[in-house]
Design a protein around this motif. Structure first.
Motif, PDB file in Angstrom:
ATOM      1  N   TRP A  95      -3.194  33.217 -33.752  1.00  0.00           N
ATOM      2  CA  TRP A  95      -3.457  34.634 -33.994  1.00  0.00           C
ATOM      3  C   TRP A  95      -4.657  34.784 -34.907  1.00  0.00           C
ATOM      4  O   TRP A  95      -4.821  34.009 -35.857  1.00  0.00           O
ATOM      5  CB  TRP A  95      -2.264  35.270 -34.712  1.00  0.00           C
ATOM      6  N   ALA A  96      -5.472  35.802 -34.663  1.00  0.00           N
ATOM      7  CA  ALA A  96      -6.531  36.164 -35.604  1.00  0.00           C
ATOM      8  C   ALA A  96      -6.839  37.633 -35.427  1.00  0.00           C
ATOM      9  O   ALA A  96      -6.952  38.106 -34.285  1.00  0.00           O
ATOM     10  CB  ALA A  96      -7.783  35.335 -35.359  1.00  0.00           C
ATOM     11  N   PHE A  97      -6.967  38.337 -36.545  1.00  0.00           N
ATOM     12  CA  PHE A  97      -7.347  39.755 -36.521  1.00  0.00           C
ATOM     13  C   PHE A  97      -6.420  40.556 -35.602  1.00  0.00           C
ATOM     14  O   PHE A  97      -6.867  41.398 -34.815  1.00  0.00           O
ATOM     15  CB  PHE A  97      -8.830  39.894 -36.124  1.00  0.00           C
ATOM     16  N   ALA A  98      -5.146  40.280 -35.715  1.00  0.00           N
ATOM     17  CA  ALA A  98      -4.090  40.995 -34.975  1.00  0.00           C
ATOM     18  C   ALA A  98      -4.180  40.802 -33.460  1.00  0.00           C
ATOM     19  O   ALA A  98      -3.638  41.597 -32.699  1.00  0.00           O
ATOM     20  CB  ALA A  98      -4.071  42.481 -35.342  1.00  0.00           C
ATOM     21  N   GLU A  99      -4.875  39.744 -33.035  1.00  0.00           N
ATOM     22  CA  GLU A  99      -4.967  39.463 -31.598  1.00  0.00           C
ATOM     23  C   GLU A  99      -4.505  38.035 -31.338  1.00  0.00           C
ATOM     24  O   GLU A  99      -4.837  37.115 -32.106  1.00  0.00           O
ATOM     25  CB  GLU A  99      -6.411  39.596 -31.122  1.00  0.00           C
ATOM     26  N   LEU A 100      -3.787  37.856 -30.266  1.00  0.00           N
ATOM     27  CA  LEU A 100      -3.345  36.518 -29.882  1.00  0.00           C
ATOM     28  C   LEU A 100      -4.471  35.846 -29.091  1.00  0.00           C
ATOM     29  O   LEU A 100      -4.832  36.298 -28.008  1.00  0.00           O
ATOM     30  CB  LEU A 100      -2.059  36.613 -29.046  1.00  0.00           C
ATOM     31  N   HIS A 101      -5.028  34.786 -29.668  1.00  0.00           N
ATOM     32  CA  HIS A 101      -6.184  34.108 -29.057  1.00  0.00           C
ATOM     33  C   HIS A 101      -5.778  32.921 -28.191  1.00  0.00           C
ATOM     34  O   HIS A 101      -6.508  32.549 -27.278  1.00  0.00           O
ATOM     35  CB  HIS A 101      -7.119  33.573 -30.143  1.00  0.00           C
ATOM     36  N   GLY A 102      -4.691  32.260 -28.540  1.00  0.00           N
ATOM     37  CA  GLY A 102      -4.387  31.018 -27.832  1.00  0.00           C
ATOM     38  C   GLY A 102      -3.004  30.500 -28.135  1.00  0.00           C
ATOM     39  O   GLY A 102      -2.246  31.094 -28.925  1.00  0.00           O
ATOM     40  N   TYR A 103      -2.696  29.405 -27.497  1.00  0.00           N
ATOM     41  CA  TYR A 103      -1.360  28.813 -27.634  1.00  0.00           C
ATOM     42  C   TYR A 103      -1.468  27.314 -27.396  1.00  0.00           C
ATOM     43  O   TYR A 103      -2.186  26.862 -26.511  1.00  0.00           O
ATOM     44  CB  TYR A 103      -0.421  29.457 -26.607  1.00  0.00           C
ATOM     45  N   ARG A 104      -0.735  26.546 -28.183  1.00  0.00           N
ATOM     46  CA  ARG A 104      -0.741  25.095 -28.022  1.00  0.00           C
ATOM     47  C   ARG A 104       0.683  24.569 -27.860  1.00  0.00           C
ATOM     48  O   ARG A 104       1.596  24.975 -28.601  1.00  0.00           O
ATOM     49  CB  ARG A 104      -1.366  24.440 -29.264  1.00  0.00           C
ATOM     50  N   THR A 105       0.841  23.686 -26.895  1.00  0.00           N
ATOM     51  CA  THR A 105       2.048  22.864 -26.856  1.00  0.00           C
ATOM     52  C   THR A 105       1.632  21.521 -27.457  1.00  0.00           C
ATOM     53  O   THR A 105       0.577  21.415 -28.054  1.00  0.00           O
ATOM     54  CB  THR A 105       2.537  22.655 -25.419  1.00  0.00           C
ATOM     55  N   GLU A 106       2.406  20.493 -27.283  1.00  0.00           N
ATOM     56  CA  GLU A 106       2.049  19.238 -27.935  1.00  0.00           C
ATOM     57  C   GLU A 106       0.683  18.702 -27.495  1.00  0.00           C
ATOM     58  O   GLU A 106      -0.077  18.189 -28.290  1.00  0.00           O
ATOM     59  CB  GLU A 106       3.145  18.200 -27.681  1.00  0.00           C
ATOM     60  N   GLN A 107       0.398  18.822 -26.194  1.00  0.00           N
ATOM     61  CA  GLN A 107      -0.850  18.236 -25.687  1.00  0.00           C
ATOM     62  C   GLN A 107      -1.952  19.269 -25.429  1.00  0.00           C
ATOM     63  O   GLN A 107      -3.108  19.033 -25.765  1.00  0.00           O
ATOM     64  CB  GLN A 107      -0.560  17.480 -24.390  1.00  0.00           C
ATOM     65  N   TYR A 108      -1.582  20.380 -24.833  1.00  0.00           N
ATOM     66  CA  TYR A 108      -2.603  21.313 -24.343  1.00  0.00           C
ATOM     67  C   TYR A 108      -2.689  22.582 -25.187  1.00  0.00           C
ATOM     68  O   TYR A 108      -1.688  23.059 -25.729  1.00  0.00           O
ATOM     69  CB  TYR A 108      -2.305  21.714 -22.898  1.00  0.00           C
ATOM     70  N   LYS A 109      -3.910  23.103 -25.210  1.00  0.00           N
ATOM     71  CA  LYS A 109      -4.160  24.369 -25.908  1.00  0.00           C
ATOM     72  C   LYS A 109      -4.956  25.276 -24.984  1.00  0.00           C
ATOM     73  O   LYS A 109      -5.984  24.855 -24.436  1.00  0.00           O
ATOM     74  CB  LYS A 109      -4.962  24.093 -27.182  1.00  0.00           C
ATOM     75  N   VAL A 110      -4.513  26.493 -24.817  1.00  0.00           N
ATOM     76  CA  VAL A 110      -5.247  27.454 -24.013  1.00  0.00           C
ATOM     77  C   VAL A 110      -5.876  28.501 -24.932  1.00  0.00           C
ATOM     78  O   VAL A 110      -5.275  28.897 -25.940  1.00  0.00           O
ATOM     79  CB  VAL A 110      -4.323  28.115 -22.951  1.00  0.00           C
ATOM     80  N   HIS A 111      -7.114  28.896 -24.616  1.00  0.00           N
ATOM     81  CA  HIS A 111      -7.794  29.998 -25.314  1.00  0.00           C
ATOM     82  C   HIS A 111      -7.989  31.133 -24.329  1.00  0.00           C
ATOM     83  O   HIS A 111      -8.477  30.900 -23.218  1.00  0.00           O
ATOM     84  CB  HIS A 111      -9.233  29.617 -25.715  1.00  0.00           C
ATOM     85  N   ILE A 112      -7.691  32.351 -24.753  1.00  0.00           N
ATOM     86  CA  ILE A 112      -8.106  33.509 -23.949  1.00  0.00           C
ATOM     87  C   ILE A 112      -9.131  34.364 -24.705  1.00  0.00           C
ATOM     88  O   ILE A 112      -9.861  35.134 -24.120  1.00  0.00           O
ATOM     89  CB  ILE A 112      -6.912  34.386 -23.498  1.00  0.00           C
ATOM     90  N   LYS A 113      -9.138  34.189 -26.024  1.00  0.00           N
ATOM     91  CA  LYS A 113     -10.106  34.914 -26.858  1.00  0.00           C
ATOM     92  C   LYS A 113     -10.659  33.956 -27.898  1.00  0.00           C
ATOM     93  O   LYS A 113      -9.999  32.971 -28.256  1.00  0.00           O
ATOM     94  CB  LYS A 113      -9.435  36.092 -27.563  1.00  0.00           C
ATOM     95  N   GLN A 114     -11.842  34.276 -28.416  1.00  0.00           N
ATOM     96  CA  GLN A 114     -12.443  33.455 -29.464  1.00  0.00           C
ATOM     97  C   GLN A 114     -13.288  34.343 -30.374  1.00  0.00           C
ATOM     98  O   GLN A 114     -13.585  35.483 -30.035  1.00  0.00           O
ATOM     99  CB  GLN A 114     -13.359  32.375 -28.842  1.00  0.00           C
ATOM    100  N   ARG A 115     -13.666  33.780 -31.487  1.00  0.00           N
ATOM    101  CA  ARG A 115     -14.684  34.423 -32.335  1.00  0.00           C
ATOM    102  C   ARG A 115     -15.877  33.479 -32.445  1.00  0.00           C
ATOM    103  O   ARG A 115     -15.750  32.280 -32.203  1.00  0.00           O
ATOM    104  CB  ARG A 115     -14.118  34.704 -33.734  1.00  0.00           C
ATOM    105  N   ASP A 116     -17.020  34.036 -32.838  1.00  0.00           N
ATOM    106  CA  ASP A 116     -18.209  33.200 -33.002  1.00  0.00           C
ATOM    107  C   ASP A 116     -17.897  32.044 -33.954  1.00  0.00           C
ATOM    108  O   ASP A 116     -17.333  32.266 -35.028  1.00  0.00           O
ATOM    109  CB  ASP A 116     -19.351  34.054 -33.572  1.00  0.00           C
ATOM    110  N   PRO A 117     -18.263  30.814 -33.573  1.00  0.00           N
ATOM    111  CA  PRO A 117     -17.879  29.652 -34.379  1.00  0.00           C
ATOM    112  C   PRO A 117     -18.447  29.655 -35.806  1.00  0.00           C
ATOM    113  O   PRO A 117     -17.846  29.082 -36.712  1.00  0.00           O
ATOM    114  CB  PRO A 117     -18.457  28.460 -33.601  1.00  0.00           C
TER     115      PRO A 117
END
Ligand code: MG
Length: 467
Positions: free
Chosen positions: A380-402
């Motif tokens: 979570w960041a800035f009240a938005e759900l950006h991603g999710y991780r299980t043990e191996q994999y992580k999915v991103h649907i949103k990001q912020r500038d690195p």
């Protein structure tokens, strides 16, 4: 026969007394904006942190430990409540964190670790950065702490425009700011005792307060929450550490934080508390990369503070407690969200059961090196759900500038998938290779979003009326 009964009663009394004294003390050292790569034990080739390294060698070094959010206010709410900050309203799409003109803070009905432990007879103290509301009704004593000493928000606030000047000088590793550019109060309980705070001595003074608290409470169980203002910019060190590293001001600052950790450990040893105390060393989020050499390093991870890349949320974490914590390296997931359940399990305290909680009990990992019960994490960041991780994999649907996380959220055209075990730097998007994995993770995110519906509304956005 009478003597025997009396003797048995005496033994029972002693054992009950002994048990209550056996409950461990807890010390949480929570740095501000310290990167994963800024500690010797976590791979820094430059920064000398012998005390933290020693803790890691004797205790548990966690390589996959997450903060509940990649910026200050929500991350602190997550640690103290064991809940993703979306649930407590302590994250916002409008304002990143609380500011000196904020009207709100952590609501009183939230239950903190301090309240859980206080109910078990623990002495509790908050020393350092609070950042969960600066108005009297939001300060630490309203959230289960017996006392407070510290700067109630970030040390760069009330900066009278100097913030921009500072960022311009962030190329110079030894650029040293002036304390009166940052008009931040130092608060004792609810009273401002100094303004602007002399930040050159802030790490030293926090440390002195922490040691005094340990000495004062050596006969009873205690919880010390020591949240350093450093190494959040502007950077300051005491005279003894300024220039000491011969590397940069940032390095000097971390070396002073390491000295502070050494003072805490020494105080525990001198007072014979080292075998019955757990010290957790960690950070509230990744390094603030916008500030270049005045920000830290995320080590092998992508991006930093304010992002949901690993560099924003994976923090260097050590659990130390000879006599309680079984030594080793833990290459499994854990989170600051888990401290509530873990401390409750070790102290006999009760985790709130009248609300949704997000923590796991890590106590068996600490004491037996059992498998970690945490197998997933929501980013979570800035009240938005950006991603999710299980043990191996992580999915991103949103990001912020690195680098500049203050830019608006980027919603990805299509989800990205990373194997965060094999590719810890999140370099290789595998979404096209494993569409079914992507779908499984997205489904989990949908369920989670439903689960947080009806949470406390945004507590960060509202400002006090202008004077
Ligand atoms: Mg921070």
């Amino acid at each position: 026969m009478k003597k025997l009964i009396l003797f048995t009663l005496l033994i029972q009394c002693l054992s009950v007394f002994g048990q209550s004294n056996d409950r461990p003390n807890f010390v949480v050292v929570f740095c501000d904006d310290l990167g994963y790569g800024d500690i010797g034990a976590f791979g820094s080739p430059m920064i000398r942190t012998p005390n933290i390294d020693q803790m890691a060698a004797e205790g548990q070094k966690w390589t996959q430990f997450y903060v509940g959010d990649p910026v200050c206010t929500p991350s602190r709410a997550a640690l103290l409540t064991g809940r993703y900050p979306i649930r407590s309203g302590m994250t916002s799409s409008e304002r990143h964190v609380l500011f000196p003109d904020s009207a709100n803070g952590l609501k009183q009905e939230e239950v903190t670790i301090a309240e859980v432990l206080k109910a078990e007879g623990y002495a509790t103290a908050a020393v350092g950065k609070w950042h969960l509301g600066h108005l009297p009704e939001f300060l630490p004593q309203e959230q289960g702490f017996d006392s407070y000493f510290g700067i109630p928000y970030s040390n760069d606030m009330n900066n009278n425009g100097f913030f921009g000047e500072y960022s311009k000088n962030a190329d110079d590793p030894n650029y040293f700011s002036e304390i009166d550019y940052f008009d931040v109060p130092l608060i004792e309980n609810t009273t401002t005792i100094e303004r602007p705070t002399d930040q050159t001595t802030i790490t030293k003074r926090y440390t002195e307060r922490a040691v005094q608290f340990i000495e004062k409470n050596k006969e009873k169980p205690f919880f010390l929450y020591l949240a350093h203002s450093m190494p959040h910019i502007p950077l300051f060190t005491s005279k003894a550490f300024k220039g000491r590293s011969k590397a940069s001001l940032y390095v000097d600052v971390i070396e002073e934080v390491d000295w502070s950790v050494g003072q805490i450990i020494d105080a525990l040893k001198v007072n014979n508390l080292d075998k019955n105390t757990i010290v957790v060393f960690t950070s509230d989020n990744g390094p603030w990369l916008l500030f270049k050499t005045h920000g830290g390093s995320a080590g092998p991870f992508r991006a930093g503070k304010g992002t949901t890349f690993e560099g924003g949320q994976r923090v260097p974490t050590v659990f130390w407690g000879p006599g309680i914590v079984k030594s080793g390296v833990i290459n499994e997931m854990g989170s600051t969200l888990d401290l509530m359940n873990t401390f409750a399990a070790l102290s006999g305290g009760k985790v709130p059961d009248d609300r949704k909680m997000d923590g796991y009990d890590l106590s068996k990992v600490l004491t037996q090196k059992a498998d970690s019960p945490r197998k997933e994490f929501y980013y979570w960041a800035f009240a938005e759900l950006h991603g999710y991780r299980t043990e191996q994999y992580k999915v991103h649907i949103k990001q912020r500038d690195p680098i500049n996380y203050g830019q608006p959220t980027i919603t990805l055209d299509k989800p990205e998938l990373y194997d965060v075990r094999a590719d810890i730097s999140e370099k290789y998007d595998l979404a096209d290779n494993f569409p079914e994995v992507v779908q499984t993770l997205l489904d989990k995110m949908e369920v989670h979003l439903k689960d947080v519906e009806g949470s406390t509304p945004d507590q960060l956005a509202e400002r006090l009326p202008k004077e």
